[in-house]
Design a protein around this motif. Sequence first.
Motif, PDB file in Angstrom:
ATOM      1  N   GLY A 121       1.089  -1.280  -0.280  1.00 25.05           N
ATOM      2  CA  GLY A 121      -0.358  -0.174  -0.191  1.00 25.05           C
ATOM      3  C   GLY A 121       0.678   1.522  -0.183  1.00 25.05           C
ATOM      4  N   GLU A 122      -0.054   2.127  -0.023  1.00 22.79           N
ATOM      5  CA  GLU A 122       1.314   3.665   0.439  1.00 22.79           C
ATOM      6  C   GLU A 122       1.523   3.953   1.705  1.00 22.79           C
ATOM      7  N   ASP A 123       2.447   4.837   1.534  1.00 24.65           N
ATOM      8  CA  ASP A 123       3.327   4.967   2.902  1.00 24.65           C
ATOM      9  C   ASP A 123       3.856   4.067   3.389  1.00 24.65           C
ATOM     10  N   LYS A 124       4.543   2.839   3.018  1.00 21.25           N
ATOM     11  CA  LYS A 124       5.079   2.134   3.670  1.00 21.25           C
ATOM     12  C   LYS A 124       6.196   2.154   4.891  1.00 21.25           C
ATOM     13  N   ASN A 125       6.727   3.480   4.528  1.00 18.84           N
ATOM     14  CA  ASN A 125       7.181   4.314   5.493  1.00 18.84           C
ATOM     15  C   ASN A 125       6.976   5.260   6.539  1.00 18.84           C
ATOM     16  N   ALA A 126       5.158   4.795   6.941  1.00 26.03           N
ATOM     17  CA  ALA A 126       5.007   5.844   7.933  1.00 26.03           C
ATOM     18  C   ALA A 126       3.390   5.011   8.801  1.00 26.03           C
ATOM     19  N   PRO A 127       3.760   4.821  10.276  1.00 24.79           N
ATOM     20  CA  PRO A 127       2.936   4.104  10.661  1.00 24.79           C
ATOM     21  C   PRO A 127       1.513   4.246  10.359  1.00 24.79           C
ATOM     22  N   ALA A 128       1.314   2.107  11.033  1.00 21.74           N
ATOM     23  CA  ALA A 128      -0.334   2.029  10.151  1.00 21.74           C
ATOM     24  C   ALA A 128      -0.979   1.364  11.773  1.00 21.74           C
ATOM     25  N   SER A 129      -2.180   2.314  11.155  1.00 23.41           N
ATOM     26  CA  SER A 129      -3.138   2.102  12.618  1.00 23.41           C
ATOM     27  C   SER A 129      -3.721   0.297  12.164  1.00 23.41           C
ATOM     28  N   GLU A 130      -3.974  -0.463  13.762  1.00 21.41           N
ATOM     29  CA  GLU A 130      -4.420  -1.604  13.839  1.00 21.41           C
ATOM     30  C   GLU A 130      -5.850  -1.864  12.802  1.00 21.41           C
ATOM     31  N   GLN A 131      -6.325  -0.991  12.183  1.00 21.14           N
ATOM     32  CA  GLN A 131      -7.070  -1.000  11.197  1.00 21.14           C
ATOM     33  C   GLN A 131      -6.498  -0.635   9.621  1.00 21.14           C
TER      34      GLN A 131
END
Length: 148
Positions: free
Chosen positions: A79-89
């Motif tokens: 997905g987009e922003d592989k280097n950005a933290p992702a929420s659990e959702q």
Amino acid sequence: MLKRARVRQRRRPMSEINVVPYIDVMLVLLVIFMVTAPLITQGVKVALPQERAGGIPSPTTDAVIITVDQFGDFYIDIGEDKNAPASEQILFERIRVVLQYQPGTPILVRADNRVEYGRVVRAMVIAQAAGAPDVGLVTVPPERSERR
């Protein structure tokens, strides 16, 4: 007196290709790629636990990798922003979509050795809730000096 007919000498077409400019261009491109390649590979820096473990039998080129950094933040390599933290959702939704279209995709958790165990388990539970039958853990082999 007979006039001699002038015989014209024809030049032969040159059948050689000068490859020196092509070699120069190739070397310049090689240097450019060598300099930019390390800059392109980015990711989340984690210190993986050093343990002996069996290898993964299937190739991991198409695996989905969930990364848990030292602060407990989740990252996912799709997905987009592989280097950005992702929420659990976001983590749940992206894994669910991948497994919906490619059911056999391996899911791997790559966690920093300083993160609390509960965050690693939480990443595994999210992946299983999204439909992953198995979730693997990524480790690195211990260094030779530690094996002695």
